[in-house]
Design an enzyme around this catalytic site. Sequence first.
Site, PDB file in Angstrom:
ATOM      1  N   SER A 139     -29.867  54.859  87.626  1.00  0.00           N
ATOM      2  CA  SER A 139     -31.045  55.412  86.950  1.00  0.00           C
ATOM      3  C   SER A 139     -30.921  56.875  86.538  1.00  0.00           C
ATOM      4  O   SER A 139     -31.696  57.342  85.707  1.00  0.00           O
ATOM      5  CB  SER A 139     -32.284  55.241  87.832  1.00  0.00           C
ATOM      6  N   LYS A 193     -35.534  57.838  82.100  1.00  0.00           N
ATOM      7  CA  LYS A 193     -36.891  58.359  81.884  1.00  0.00           C
ATOM      8  C   LYS A 193     -37.208  58.623  80.417  1.00  0.00           C
ATOM      9  O   LYS A 193     -38.377  58.651  80.017  1.00  0.00           O
ATOM     10  CB  LYS A 193     -37.082  59.647  82.698  1.00  0.00           C
TER      11      LYS A 193
END
Length: 503
Positions: free
Chosen positions: A305, A51
């Site tokens: 992720s 992110k």
Amino acid sequence: MPTNYLEKIKNSRVYDVARNTPLDFQPNLSARIHNRVFLKREDMQPVFSFKLRGAYNKMAYLPKAALDSGVIAASAGNHAQGVALSAQKLGCRAVIVMPTTTPLIKINAVKSRGAEVVLFGDSYSDAYVHALELEKSQNLTFVHPYDDPDVIAGQGTIAMEILEAHPEPIEAIFCCVGGGGLLAGIAAYVKAVRPEIKIIGVEARDAEAMTESLQQGQRVMLEQVGLFADGAAVKQVGEHTFALCQQYVDEMIIVDNDAICAAIKDVFEDTRSILEPAGALATAGLKAYAAREKLEGKTLISIASGANMNFDRLRFIAERAELGEKREAVLAVTIPEKPGAFKAFCHLLGNRNITEFNYRYSDPTEAHIFVGVAVNDPTESAQLVKDLAAQGLPALDLSENEVAKLHLRHLVGGHAPQAENEVVFRFEFPEKPGALMKFLDTMGHDWNISLFHYRNHGADFGRVLAGMQVPPNELTEFSDFLNNLGYPHWEETNNPAYKLFLG
């Protein structure tokens, strides 16, 4: 004019804060599923998540006046950390609205970067609405976690790195999906450069916003979402991300929580890193796709992720991983309630590794046993049920029964006033095959086992609570049995907890 995502991704300003993360080969998982599996290690970013890329790319292009006023974001945690670190790097104020369900590790990580945290609502959607209100009232600039071209382009740099690191043929790339920013960015880049590579999104079974939207041809709003994979718990995907996924994504895969837990274990065994549930979604989807398509010898890539794991979840994940991998069968078996039946049942299990055993005397004719057994695949579970039935022992496979797995395994028991002369002992069994059979063989006597509880917790010894009906005139023989057994043991017959709930 349509956004040129190829150019935006190439010109993204992510590397002031982000790393070009490794693309690691996964030897154990590759060997098990007969394909070449690689893992894009976004868990190795400074904030342990991809992110950071999108957040910084968005903020780096903001006008100075906007940075001077400050930014605001709504996030379940990983985007929040990306915005907080970006603000720290760029020297601006950052306010983060987080759902009240956000793990404490993520809240503390955001605060440690100097950002202000506001907890609001039960989901990302609730936090998002509140953040928009604060944006207006405090003259802040909203940094969207996924539905923004600059954020999407920042995430797309992952695809650029993958293709640079692996120019050889790739069958498919798997991405976790919450709002769709990661999937959209990777899909836009890959399809512009290597359109033959399949792009596959992966969602948790109780958070299928992108899958539902693509099936219906429009963005749908889910009434509620499951929070196990909290980093991907989004009720509605973004407008930009949905349009890109409609255009470029080949397929969506849905996986359940057990499959996610198994994927966390798979990654740990190859990397010794522990991904958060959303971080392991892509690997879970990769495994499901490879099995469904019967792939062999293909190159498959999943995105790790995020690794902002809430430590409190590790117990649940370890317990469910074997079920998710279909390597544990959970059975309810009915045996005759008579001395020796328990031992005979264990003989029928053979050399199989018993992972759990729960039993409490409740009926003078039948005994119901909750047992976990290690298996190699689901067909072995079905064969075990047939073998037990052939020996007159009805068995029910509970491996897919959520109530059994979540609750009933902990509730087998209760008062047994019919269990006369019951003595209760706590044992430490060596954690190796044959330990239970040694216990039963050494006992020798026809003392009825009225209580038995064991669960494999990964230690080098197993903790067992056992109750046996021993007449007072046989206590000397029972003491000899304990001495001959040689297992550490402690009597709990007078334990107040036992008396309250089991005696």
